[in-house]
Design an enzyme around this catalytic site. Structure first.
Site, PDB file in Angstrom:
ATOM      1  N   HIS A 129      -5.385  -4.439   2.979  1.00  0.00           N
ATOM      2  CA  HIS A 129      -5.826  -5.197   4.155  1.00  0.00           C
ATOM      3  C   HIS A 129      -6.580  -6.479   3.791  1.00  0.00           C
ATOM      4  CE1 HIS A 129      -4.924  -1.245   5.679  1.00  0.00           C
ATOM      5  NE2 HIS A 129      -5.163  -1.561   6.930  1.00  0.00           N
ATOM      6  N   GLU A 168     -19.295   3.091   0.615  1.00  0.00           N
ATOM      7  CA  GLU A 168     -18.542   2.407  -0.444  1.00  0.00           C
ATOM      8  C   GLU A 168     -19.380   2.174  -1.696  1.00  0.00           C
ATOM      9  OE1 GLU A 168     -18.725   1.508   2.724  1.00  0.00           O
ATOM     10  OE2 GLU A 168     -16.667   1.796   3.452  1.00  0.00           O
ATOM     11  N   ARG A 190      -1.435  -4.703   3.930  1.00  0.00           N
ATOM     12  CA  ARG A 190      -1.287  -3.762   5.024  1.00  0.00           C
ATOM     13  C   ARG A 190       0.098  -3.894   5.636  1.00  0.00           C
ATOM     14  NH1 ARG A 190      -0.909  -3.314  10.368  1.00  0.00           N
ATOM     15  NH2 ARG A 190      -1.880  -1.491  11.307  1.00  0.00           N
ATOM     16  N   PHE A 247     -14.400  -3.856   2.696  1.00  0.00           N
ATOM     17  CA  PHE A 247     -15.435  -2.853   2.411  1.00  0.00           C
ATOM     18  C   PHE A 247     -15.620  -2.627   0.910  1.00  0.00           C
ATOM     19  CE2 PHE A 247     -13.244  -1.020   6.376  1.00  0.00           C
ATOM     20  CZ  PHE A 247     -13.846  -1.956   7.198  1.00  0.00           C
ATOM     21  N   SER A 301      -4.851   4.870   5.528  1.00  0.00           N
ATOM     22  CA  SER A 301      -4.620   3.436   5.364  1.00  0.00           C
ATOM     23  C   SER A 301      -4.184   3.086   3.953  1.00  0.00           C
ATOM     24  CB  SER A 301      -5.899   2.662   5.694  1.00  0.00           C
ATOM     25  OG  SER A 301      -6.255   2.883   7.036  1.00  0.00           O
ATOM     26  N   ARG A 332       0.843  -1.211   0.000  1.00  0.00           N
ATOM     27  CA  ARG A 332       0.000   0.000   0.000  1.00  0.00           C
ATOM     28  C   ARG A 332       0.876   1.259   0.000  1.00  0.00           C
ATOM     29  NH1 ARG A 332      -2.063   1.105   6.059  1.00  0.00           N
ATOM     30  NH2 ARG A 332      -0.449   0.003   7.207  1.00  0.00           N
ATOM     31  N   ASP A 372      -7.904  -6.592  14.313  1.00  0.00           N
ATOM     32  CA  ASP A 372      -9.290  -6.140  14.155  1.00  0.00           C
ATOM     33  C   ASP A 372     -10.288  -7.295  14.056  1.00  0.00           C
ATOM     34  OD1 ASP A 372      -8.700  -3.517  14.345  1.00  0.00           O
ATOM     35  OD2 ASP A 372      -8.870  -3.056  12.212  1.00  0.00           O
TER      36      ASP A 372
END
Lengths: 320, 279
Positions: free
Chosen positions: A118, A68, A176, A93, A47, A20, A126
């Site tokens: 991610h 989204e 990530r 998402f 992020s 990323r 998470d």
């Protein structure tokens, strides 16, 4: 073709970077090259490492908020108008929440890019809901969709440029976590072509994205002198490089596929189909065995769900 | 400014011709959505034949206004208007919903004059926001008109789009809500109450206007008025589902129509009688 950095074996000497981060750097230069590129984000610019882009191109950055579906459909409208929109979020998402909107944009092959970080177990602590084990399954079943999953920082920079130039809907997966940078910065990358990282004649191992360096270490551990295991970097999951894959399994006669995704619907299934239809060989998949994750570091999760280098090495040993 | 009777009558006459085309199309296709096609017919007629800047010979013309149909199922009226406007030959209307034909059961990009792929409700306004944003970024004056159904305001994404149009103060975006009070399984207020859409749009920062969606003078004056507004505008067009067909009006069961020869004949007769009044 030589893709690997000279010191690729020595993990401790390699720089560690998340893909990323590469996207964050490359998207600025992509936008410098092409005035039509715009970036949309759903409340997660940090992020996706978009801070530089936001600073350099504030007028081409659209913060959509936690929406989204709206983000995807706005992108499709922008694309119809003539822009090249990149929609960015976590994989859970996007495409997780907006697959129907992405599908509508794909019907007429509209030019938009879905860039998501991610994936797999990367959002570790998470827990299961924000992790993403199903994104390839969702996206690969959409006609016209292209899926790329670059293996390291350098490849992600190249890939960001490639997908901005290629027309149509493209999904790019980003990590990530920081992983070793082991591919040469100027290594030739072509969408839809596998890269042979190591040559061998007893077993073909195909790994994708976050699993490529992990698998490389597993191969080095088992095949100490080299020459037995052929390692292919599957940076493009769709379309699959049918010829590149078949050429290797015709030589080795055995196949192991490694991916950080549910074995149901992942790249492994699609590769298996191509092999079964054209040159059936013994095939095994290392992946997430139809389970959700849980909280924990991604390393611990890889270990528990048996997709780490130890699990991969044990499979390789068993097969050869 | 009031429009002249001659001008309004020309549009009204055209709308009956389009409705006759729709009945004939659905007869040949054996099925299709008619209730919403007829409730929005007058606004479609005004948009395509008076309000919007279009070039049928060059559907991708950079200077065109964008007319988008979010509730794609009412496309028979869209196709009838596009054909009559000259975007494609009128013969194509005979092949609606048939294999290997241009005109799909729901609009799809690639059909000349169609600006969005639809069929999943609730996505069209977001796509319209996208086009309006692109135009705004490039400081272009084109307008974006998005036709929506009242029923699709039950989709959460519609409200995401409404929120975002306000964020960027998109003064080139106009949404038309076909407030006909019916949806496939019943009346909107029974299925999932929508309440006062004007107040809801206003609370999201839009200028919203209630109009009679069958009054040509009011429709045209409203479109003139919205061009002067520096905010996104919602036109809540109060309409009658199945308008002009006596046995269909206001009945949700004609949202989707499996035609039968008796009804076809009756509907065509009623429309022809209206049309004859102009001769």
């Amino acid at each position: 073709m030589d893709y690997l950095l000279e010191k690729y074996k020595n993990e401790s000497e390699l720089e560690k970077m998340a893909t990323r981060e590469a996207f964050g750097v490359a998207i600025v230069s992509v936008a410098n090259e092409n005035d039509d590129v715009v970036v949309l984000n759903a409340d997660l610019p940090g992020s996706l490492k978009l801070n530089d882009f936001m600073e350099v191109f504030p007028e081409r950055y659209l913060q959509i908020g936690v929406a989204e579906q709206n983000m995807a459909s706005i992108a499709i409208g922008l694309s119809h108008y003539g822009k090249i929109p990149f929609i960015t979020s976590f994989a859970a998402f996007s495409p997780g929440l907006n697959i129907a909107q992405i599908r509508i944009g794909s019907i007429k092959n509209q030019n938009f890019k879905v860039v998501s970080s991610h994936y797999g177990f990367h959002v570790g602590p998470d827990g299961a809901s924000a992790q993403m084990e199903s994104d390839i399954a969702m996206m690969k079943a959409i006609p016209n969709m292209v899926i790329v999953n670059p293996a390291d920082y350098n490849q992600t920079k190249t890939m960001t440029h490639l997908i901005s130039r290629a027309k149509g809907p493209i999904y790019m997966k980003l990590t990530r976590e920081k992983f070793p940078v082991f591919l040469k910065e100027d290594a030739h990358t072509e969408i839809g072509k596998v890269q042979k990282l190591l040559s061998g004649d007893k077993l073909t191992v195909i790994a994708t994205g976050s699993m490529v360096y992990e698998t490389l270490q597993a191969v080095l551990e088992v095949d100490k002198d080299g020459g037995k295991v052929e390692l292919l970097n599957l940076h493009t999951i769709k379309p699959l490089d049918k010829e590149g894959i078949l050429e290797s399994v015709r030589k080795t006669g055995k196949l192991l596929i490694v991916e950080e995704h549910n074995i149901w619907g992942g790249a492994g299934e699609s590769i298996s189909r191509i092999v079964a239809e054209n040159h059936p060989v013994f095939t095994k998949i290392v992946g997430i065995y139809d389970t959700f994750g849980e909280s924990g570091s991604h390393r611990k999760l890889w270990e528990k769900y048996e997709i780490d280098r130890v699990a991969i090495a044990s499979q390789i040993r068993e097969i050869i | 400014m009031d429009y002249s009777k001659v001008e309004l009558d020309a549009l009204r006459k055209l709308s009956y011709e389009l409705k006759i085309d729709v009945i004939k199309m659905l007869d040949k296709a054996d099925s299709g959505h008619i209730g919403g096609a007829f409730s929005i017919a007058d606004i479609v007629t005004c948009l395509y034949f008076k309000v919007a800047n279009l070039d049928p010979q060059n559907p991708d013309w950079d200077e065109r206004d964008y007319i988008m149909l979010s509730n794609g199922h009412v496309c028979p009226i869209l196709y009838a208007a596009l054909a009559r406007k000259g975007f494609f030959p009128k013969e194509e209307l005979n092949n609606l919903r048939k294999i290997d034909s241009l005109l799909q059961g729901h609009p799809k990009l690639g059909i000349p004059g169609v600006e969005n792929t639809s069929g999943l409700l609730g996505q069209g306004l977001s796509q319209g926001v996208g086009i309006a944003l692109g135009l705004t970024m490039d400081s272009k004056p084109n307008k974006v008109y998005v036709i929506t159904s009242d029923g699709e305001h039950q989709e959460g994404q519609t409200w995401e789009a409404i929120m975002s149009a306000n964020k960027w103060s998109l003064n080139n975006l106009v949404v038309i809500v076909d407030r006909n009070h019916v949806q496939i399984d019943g009346n909107t207020e029974d299925i999932m109450p929508l309440g006062n859409l004007k107040e809801k749009y206003e609370s999201f920062g839009w200028i919203a206007l209630d109009i009679n969606g069958h009054d040509y003078n009011e429709i045209l004056q409203t479109f003139d008025f919205v061009k002067k507004i520096d905010q996104p505008v919602a036109i809540i067009a109060h309409t009658i589902a199945g308008e002009d067909i006596s046995f269909m009006e206001r009945l949700y069961k004609y949202h989707d129509w499996k035609d039968d020869p008796v009804e076809v004949e009756k509907a065509l007769k009623e429309l022809q009688a209206e049309l004859d009044k102009f001769n």
